[in-house]
Design a protein around this motif. Structure first.
Motif, short mmCIF file in Angstrom:
data_model
loop_
_atom_site.label_atom_id
_atom_site.label_comp_id
_atom_site.label_asym_id
_atom_site.label_seq_id
_atom_site.Cartn_x
_atom_site.Cartn_y
_atom_site.Cartn_z
N GLU A 181 -10.92 6.69 0.57
CA GLU A 181 -11.33 6.58 1.96
C GLU A 181 -10.09 6.59 2.83
OE1 GLU A 181 -15.13 3.70 0.86
OE2 GLU A 181 -13.63 3.06 2.32
N LYS A 182 -9.70 7.80 3.25
CA LYS A 182 -8.46 7.96 4.00
C LYS A 182 -8.51 7.30 5.37
CE LYS A 182 -6.61 10.29 0.71
NZ LYS A 182 -5.59 9.68 -0.13
N GLY A 183 -9.70 6.98 5.82
CA GLY A 183 -9.79 6.36 7.12
C GLY A 183 -9.43 4.88 7.12
N ASP A 184 -9.30 4.26 5.93
CA ASP A 184 -8.97 2.84 5.89
C ASP A 184 -7.57 2.58 6.44
OD1 ASP A 184 -10.71 1.99 2.80
OD2 ASP A 184 -11.39 2.30 4.85
N HIS A 220 1.04 3.45 4.87
CA HIS A 220 0.14 4.12 5.82
C HIS A 220 -1.12 3.32 6.15
CE1 HIS A 220 2.25 7.95 6.06
NE2 HIS A 220 2.45 7.88 4.76
N ARG A 221 -1.36 2.22 5.47
CA ARG A 221 -2.56 1.45 5.78
C ARG A 221 -2.29 -0.04 5.57
NH1 ARG A 221 -6.16 0.29 1.33
NH2 ARG A 221 -5.21 0.90 -0.66
N PRO A 222 -3.10 -0.91 6.18
CA PRO A 222 -2.86 -2.35 6.09
C PRO A 222 -3.06 -2.87 4.67
CG PRO A 222 -4.37 -1.81 7.90
CD PRO A 222 -4.22 -0.58 7.08
N LEU A 223 -2.56 -4.07 4.44
CA LEU A 223 -2.85 -4.76 3.19
C LEU A 223 -4.33 -5.15 3.17
CD1 LEU A 223 0.22 -7.18 2.98
CD2 LEU A 223 -0.11 -5.05 1.69
N PRO A 242 -1.40 1.39 -3.75
CA PRO A 242 -0.97 2.57 -3.00
C PRO A 242 -2.12 3.33 -2.38
CG PRO A 242 0.21 2.41 -5.07
CD PRO A 242 -0.84 1.36 -5.10
N THR A 243 -1.82 4.05 -1.32
CA THR A 243 -2.85 4.77 -0.58
C THR A 243 -3.56 5.81 -1.44
OG1 THR A 243 -1.63 4.43 1.47
CG2 THR A 243 -3.27 6.18 1.47
N PHE A 244 -2.82 6.44 -2.39
CA PHE A 244 -3.46 7.50 -3.18
C PHE A 244 -4.53 6.97 -4.10
CE2 PHE A 244 0.42 6.33 -5.53
CZ PHE A 244 -0.11 5.97 -6.75
N TRP A 245 -4.61 5.63 -4.28
CA TRP A 245 -5.72 5.07 -5.06
C TRP A 245 -7.01 5.09 -4.26
CZ3 TRP A 245 -4.07 0.02 -8.01
CH2 TRP A 245 -3.07 0.34 -8.92
N ASP A 246 -6.91 5.15 -2.95
CA ASP A 246 -8.08 4.98 -2.09
C ASP A 246 -8.58 6.32 -1.62
OD1 ASP A 246 -10.04 4.00 -0.51
OD2 ASP A 246 -8.74 3.24 1.07
N THR A 254 0.81 -1.22 0.00
CA THR A 254 0.00 0.00 0.00
C THR A 254 0.84 1.26 0.00
OG1 THR A 254 -0.15 -0.16 2.41
CG2 THR A 254 -1.95 -1.11 1.13
N HIS A 255 2.15 1.12 -0.15
CA HIS A 255 3.01 2.30 -0.23
C HIS A 255 3.07 2.81 -1.67
CE1 HIS A 255 7.29 4.12 -0.17
NE2 HIS A 255 6.41 5.05 0.15
#
Length: 374
Positions: free
Chosen positions: A371-374, A337-340, A365-369, A298-299
């Motif tokens: 929902e920043k709270g995930d 920044h977030r789990p797999l 990667p996180t920027f695909w998501d 997720t990086h």
């Protein structure tokens, strides 16, 4: 010495014999010589909150000449901007997004046409603005005292008049030829970014949050077409890299497209127990102690393909992001920044591992998501 004092006294008048040329009086006026006074009187004074004198006065004929020159540059910019749009549509992309220009010479011609017209348009606008500023707009030498930062009510109320006076002196409202050609020159450039967005394709919507996994879909060992049974991971600490079985008859896991493989590839890990941070919902997504996580870090999207069975750590070799497989693949080290994302599992009637749905969150990667709270 006597003559100099008399000269100063005569210039100062009632101010006394200590006054010299250039020093202010008690009323704030400045004593100037006769030569300076005649030069200042021949220059246009700018009406505003601070004293200002035009340093390079121009005749009306000189200003009109500058207006025509600036308008000519703006017309060149307009024609070049239109040429850029024509060049773009002259070599359109294919329907599938791939370039429709097959021959290298044609592709080079298209690049030169679009790049050349866009460069000329930008240059012409800059040249026109330079001519406008140097030959049409007045140049003032402004003396600004150190006032208090807050403006007085009088200054605030006069700002609108001062702004409109400046716009008039700049020639924008006074000289319609130059104003209209400038607006015409800017129109094609304003449309250029909108046209170029055509090459980016349709908006992705929520497709980045979903993969081809669906309930009941079997999985195969990555690189093969061998379907996976739950008994294939009887040994605690065992790990298998897997892909979904392609839904079409005769296809297998490694027959998927690279894009489908990149989104759907998973790690199957056999656990003896789960940690306290594993939620009840995450536990319900496991089957016979087997948990499935996305293999994509997720990086920045590298494959997190290393697993240390004694510590239950999943490691991404690119930037050392580390995830705890026993606790929902939460991040324990590194820049992620977030789990797999976890894939829900179940065992079908024949003993094969199958998906019970899609991933718990967006893969990669996180920027695909969103929902920043995930």
């Amino acid at each position: 010495m006597t003559d100099n004092n008399n000269l100063n006294g005569a210039g100062a008048g009632a101010e006394g014999r200590d006054r010299v040329i250039g020093t202010p009086t008690a009323d704030g006026d400045t004593l100037v010589s006769g030569t300076e006074e005649s030069a200042a009187s021949s220059q246009q004074r700018h009406i505003g909150p601070y004293p200002a004198v035009e340093t390079h006065p121009r005749t009306e004929e000189q200003q009109r000449k500058g207006e025509r020159s600036a308008a000519l540059w703006f017309l060149v910019a307009f024609v070049s901007g239109v040429g850029f749009l024509v060049s773009y549509f002259l070599f359109p992309p294919a329907a599938d997004g791939a370039p429709s220009i097959a021959h290298p010479a044609t592709a080079q011609l298209a690049n030169m046409a679009m790049g050349g017209t866009l460069a000329l348009s930008l240059f012409a606008i800059g040249a026109g603005m330079t001519v406008w500023a140097r030959q049409v707009m007045p140049h003032y030498e402004v003396s600004t005292p150190y006032d208090e930062l807050p403006s007085s009510p009088k200054e605030k109320s006069s700002f609108s008049d001062f702004f409109m006076r400046g716009a008039h002196e700049s020639g924008f409202t006074k000289r319609p030829l130059m104003r209209r050609t400038l607006i015409a020159a800017m129109l094609p450039l304003g449309l250029a970014p909108v046209v170029l967005l055509r090459d980016t394709g349709p908006l992705p919507g929520d497709r980045l949050k979903h993969t081809m996994w669906e309930s009941g879909m079997r999985m195969v060992v990555e690189g093969t077409d061998r379907e996976i049974r739950a008994t294939d991971l009887d040994r605690v600490g065992g790990m298998i890299s897997a892909l979904p079985k392609a839904p079409h008859e005769g296809e297998h896991g490694h027959g998927l497209t690279l894009n489908e493989q990149a989104k759907a590839v998973i790690l199957l890990i056999k656990m003896d127990e789960f940690g306290p941070d594993m939620t009840e919902q995450q536990r319900s997504w496991t089957a016979d102690g087997i948990v499935a996580y996305s293999k994509i870090c997720t990086h920045v999207g590298c494959p997190a393909a290393l697993y240390e069975r004694t510590t239950h750590r999943i490691l991404c070799p690119c930037h050392q992001s580390t995830f705890d497989a026993a606790n929902g693949a939460k991040v324990v080290f590194g820049p992620a920044h977030r789990p797999l994302p976890q894939l829900p599992l179940r065992v079908d009637d024949e003993g094969y591992l199958v998906a019970a749905g899609d991933f718990s969150s967006a893969v990669g990667p996180t920027f695909w998501d969103a929902e920043k709270g995930d």
